[in-house]
Design an enzyme around this catalytic site. Structure first.
Site, PDB file in Angstrom:
ATOM      1  N   ASN A  35       0.883  -1.171   0.000  1.00 28.94           N
ATOM      2  CA  ASN A  35       0.000   0.000   0.000  1.00 28.94           C
ATOM      3  C   ASN A  35       0.916   1.215   0.000  1.00 28.94           C
ATOM      4  O   ASN A  35       1.487   1.566   1.030  1.00 28.94           O
ATOM      5  CB  ASN A  35      -0.894  -0.013   1.252  1.00 28.94           C
ATOM      6  CG  ASN A  35      -1.685   1.270   1.381  1.00 28.94           C
ATOM      7  OD1 ASN A  35      -1.928   1.967   0.396  1.00 28.94           O
ATOM      8  ND2 ASN A  35      -2.091   1.602   2.601  1.00 28.94           N
ATOM      9  N   TRP A  36       1.068   1.818  -1.164  1.00 29.36           N
ATOM     10  CA  TRP A  36       2.051   2.896  -1.300  1.00 29.36           C
ATOM     11  C   TRP A  36       1.580   4.201  -0.654  1.00 29.36           C
ATOM     12  O   TRP A  36       2.356   5.136  -0.509  1.00 29.36           O
ATOM     13  CB  TRP A  36       2.354   3.135  -2.782  1.00 29.36           C
ATOM     14  CG  TRP A  36       3.147   2.058  -3.444  1.00 29.36           C
ATOM     15  CD1 TRP A  36       3.479   0.827  -2.921  1.00 29.36           C
ATOM     16  CD2 TRP A  36       3.721   2.099  -4.757  1.00 29.36           C
ATOM     17  NE1 TRP A  36       4.221   0.112  -3.838  1.00 29.36           N
ATOM     18  CE2 TRP A  36       4.385   0.867  -4.970  1.00 29.36           C
ATOM     19  CE3 TRP A  36       3.730   3.054  -5.772  1.00 29.36           C
ATOM     20  CZ2 TRP A  36       5.054   0.577  -6.154  1.00 29.36           C
ATOM     21  CZ3 TRP A  36       4.401   2.763  -6.952  1.00 29.36           C
ATOM     22  CH2 TRP A  36       5.059   1.533  -7.132  1.00 29.36           C
ATOM     23  N   LYS A  37       0.301   4.297  -0.355  1.00 28.48           N
ATOM     24  CA  LYS A  37      -0.267   5.529   0.230  1.00 28.48           C
ATOM     25  C   LYS A  37       0.033   6.721  -0.684  1.00 28.48           C
ATOM     26  O   LYS A  37       0.010   6.571  -1.892  1.00 28.48           O
ATOM     27  CB  LYS A  37       0.258   5.756   1.646  1.00 28.48           C
ATOM     28  CG  LYS A  37       0.198   4.511   2.517  1.00 28.48           C
ATOM     29  CD  LYS A  37       0.479   4.799   3.954  1.00 28.48           C
ATOM     30  CE  LYS A  37       0.585   3.490   4.724  1.00 28.48           C
ATOM     31  NZ  LYS A  37       0.434   3.650   6.144  1.00 28.48           N
ATOM     32  N   HIS A  71      -9.320   1.773   4.561  1.00 26.34           N
ATOM     33  CA  HIS A  71      -8.049   1.884   5.282  1.00 26.34           C
ATOM     34  C   HIS A  71      -8.234   2.833   6.464  1.00 26.34           C
ATOM     35  O   HIS A  71      -8.978   3.814   6.384  1.00 26.34           O
ATOM     36  CB  HIS A  71      -6.948   2.398   4.339  1.00 26.34           C
ATOM     37  CG  HIS A  71      -5.590   2.273   4.934  1.00 26.34           C
ATOM     38  ND1 HIS A  71      -5.092   3.211   5.807  1.00 26.34           N
ATOM     39  CD2 HIS A  71      -4.640   1.310   4.812  1.00 26.34           C
ATOM     40  CE1 HIS A  71      -3.876   2.811   6.194  1.00 26.34           C
ATOM     41  NE2 HIS A  71      -3.583   1.671   5.601  1.00 26.34           N
ATOM     42  N   GLU A 127      -6.503   5.128   7.562  1.00 25.51           N
ATOM     43  CA  GLU A 127      -6.212   6.545   7.262  1.00 25.51           C
ATOM     44  C   GLU A 127      -7.406   7.200   6.579  1.00 25.51           C
ATOM     45  O   GLU A 127      -7.685   8.387   6.791  1.00 25.51           O
ATOM     46  CB  GLU A 127      -4.931   6.644   6.414  1.00 25.51           C
ATOM     47  CG  GLU A 127      -3.699   6.361   7.260  1.00 25.51           C
ATOM     48  CD  GLU A 127      -2.543   5.735   6.504  1.00 25.51           C
ATOM     49  OE1 GLU A 127      -2.538   5.760   5.263  1.00 25.51           O
ATOM     50  OE2 GLU A 127      -1.640   5.190   7.173  1.00 25.51           O
ATOM     51  N   GLU A 172      -5.780  -4.801  10.327  1.00 25.11           N
ATOM     52  CA  GLU A 172      -4.741  -3.802  10.572  1.00 25.11           C
ATOM     53  C   GLU A 172      -5.035  -3.058  11.871  1.00 25.11           C
ATOM     54  O   GLU A 172      -5.795  -2.076  11.881  1.00 25.11           O
ATOM     55  CB  GLU A 172      -4.713  -2.787   9.424  1.00 25.11           C
ATOM     56  CG  GLU A 172      -4.387  -3.395   8.086  1.00 25.11           C
ATOM     57  CD  GLU A 172      -3.643  -2.406   7.189  1.00 25.11           C
ATOM     58  OE1 GLU A 172      -2.575  -2.767   6.704  1.00 25.11           O
ATOM     59  OE2 GLU A 172      -4.129  -1.283   7.006  1.00 25.11           O
ATOM     60  N   GLY A 204       2.251   2.153  10.611  1.00 24.43           N
ATOM     61  CA  GLY A 204       3.228   3.230  10.442  1.00 24.43           C
ATOM     62  C   GLY A 204       3.879   3.657  11.741  1.00 24.43           C
ATOM     63  O   GLY A 204       4.526   4.705  11.807  1.00 24.43           O
ATOM     64  N   SER A 250       3.182  -2.383  10.253  1.00 19.39           N
ATOM     65  CA  SER A 250       4.631  -2.450  10.470  1.00 19.39           C
ATOM     66  C   SER A 250       5.211  -3.836  10.185  1.00 19.39           C
ATOM     67  O   SER A 250       6.164  -4.257  10.853  1.00 19.39           O
ATOM     68  CB  SER A 250       4.984  -1.971  11.882  1.00 19.39           C
ATOM     69  OG  SER A 250       4.522  -0.645  12.074  1.00 19.39           O
ATOM     70  N   GLY A 263       2.758  -1.242   4.252  1.00 24.14           N
ATOM     71  CA  GLY A 263       2.902   0.175   3.934  1.00 24.14           C
ATOM     72  C   GLY A 263       4.358   0.528   3.701  1.00 24.14           C
ATOM     73  O   GLY A 263       4.901   0.346   2.617  1.00 24.14           O
ATOM     74  N   GLY A 264       5.015   1.013   4.744  1.00 26.92           N
ATOM     75  CA  GLY A 264       6.380   1.531   4.641  1.00 26.92           C
ATOM     76  C   GLY A 264       7.342   0.604   3.893  1.00 26.92           C
ATOM     77  O   GLY A 264       8.093   1.058   3.016  1.00 26.92           O
TER      78      GLY A 264
HETATM   79  C1  PEP Z   1      -0.746   0.145   5.824  1.00 27.36           C
HETATM   80  O1  PEP Z   1      -0.697   1.304   5.446  1.00 27.36           O
HETATM   81  O2  PEP Z   1      -1.691  -0.563   5.459  1.00 27.36           O
HETATM   82  C2  PEP Z   1       0.326  -0.365   6.682  1.00 27.36           C
HETATM   83  C3  PEP Z   1       0.219  -1.554   7.195  1.00 27.36           C
HETATM   84  O3  PEP Z   1       1.390   0.481   6.890  1.00 27.36           O
HETATM   85  P1  PEP Z   1       2.789   0.103   7.620  1.00 27.36           P
HETATM   86  O4  PEP Z   1       3.241  -1.221   7.053  1.00 27.36           O
HETATM   87  O5  PEP Z   1       3.703   1.224   7.269  1.00 27.36           O
HETATM   88  O6  PEP Z   1       2.493  -0.007   9.076  1.00 27.36           O
END
Ligand code: PEP
Length: 255
Positions: A13-15, A98, A100, A170, A176, A216, A237-238
């Site tokens: 998930n590049w956001k 999501h 966010e 999640e 994040g 994470s 994500g990251g």
């Molecule tokens: C996400 O944005 O869905 C996510 C899991 O981010 P991260 O891996 O950065 O926690």
């Protein structure tokens, strides 16, 4: 529980990261690294990157997803993108609900449900995100929160369609933040999601649904998380923004 019934799915998930030229470069780096993956590999990218991402990954095993979609076919919804628009450019998956989107953009279970049904009707595969806040976990209401989200987000979705839907668990406190749920915490909630699906549908349907963990996930913790019976993959994500960090997670899911 039979994990062999489900294909592992690792989705980035590049956001709001990567311009189109950066997207092309990242995907070109990733393609050779994941070409032998024995799991589904998806990159969910910003709208403006979709066309270049689809062009760059043509003929490879990387599938492309969007990060949201609207439920209406067209109309006065400034800033939104329809399922028909996504289908026409060749998108296969779409992240919905999501945390966010829920936290910063007023997304609710009702709108997640509308978007999920619209995506399925258009032939897109939704990745529906659910998860509790830290204080909800501290108040020991994680299961109530998750059950409510699953019931509302999937309201009126048929058993046939739910099998095409990916659920991403999640925990909001792990996104994040560098804080990962322990593999036991992730397994506990993913198993609870599957049990909730079995109640809402039936056991066979519940066993067919891919349930990811997200929060994470990285090269150091992915083996332990992905080894769990009900953790069928990850929403990343990251670590999806750097090919060398994403590849080990794909490799772990391919074992
Ligand atoms: C996400 O944005 O869905 C996510 C899991 O981010 P991260 O891996 O950065 O926690």
């Amino acid at each position: 529980m039979d994990k062999s019934k489900r294909k592992a799915i690792i989705a980035g998930n590049w956001k709001m990261n990567k311009t189109p030229s950066e997207a092309k470069a990242l995907l070109e780096e990733l393609i050779p690294l994941v070409k032998d993956a024995d799991c589904e590999v998806i990159a969910c990218v910003p709208y403006v990157d979709l066309a270049v991402a689809i062009e760059t990954t043509k003929g490879t095993n990387i599938k492309i997803g969007a990060e949201n979609c609207h439920w209406a076919e067209s109309g006065a919804f400034t800033g939104e993108v329809s399922t028909g628009m996504l289908k026409e450019v060749g998108v296969e998956y779409v992240v919905l609900g999501h945390s966010e989107r829920r936290q910063y953009f007023g997304e609710t279970d009702e709108t997640v449900n509308k978007r999920t049904k619209a995506a399925l009707a258009a032939g897109l595969k939704p990745i529906v995100c659910v998860g509790e806040l830290l204080w909800e976990r501290e108040c020991d209401i994680t299961e109530e929160v998750i059950a409510r989200q699953i019931k509302l987000d999937l309201f009126d979705v048929s058993a046939e369609d739910v099998k095409k839907t990916v659920i991403a668990y999640e925990p909001v406190w792990a996104i994040g933040t560098g804080k990962t749920a322990t593999s036991d915490q992730a397994e506990e909630v993913c198993a609870f999601i599957r049990a909730t699906l079995a109640k809402l549908y039936d056991e066979e349907t519940a066993q067919a649904v891919t349930i990811q963990y997200g929060g994470s996930m990285n090269a150091d913790n992915c083996d332990e998380l992905l080894a769990k019976t009900n953790v069928d993959g990850g929403l990343i994500g990251g670590a999806s923004l750097v090919a060398a960090k994403f590849q080990p997670i794909v490799a772990a899911a391919s074992k």
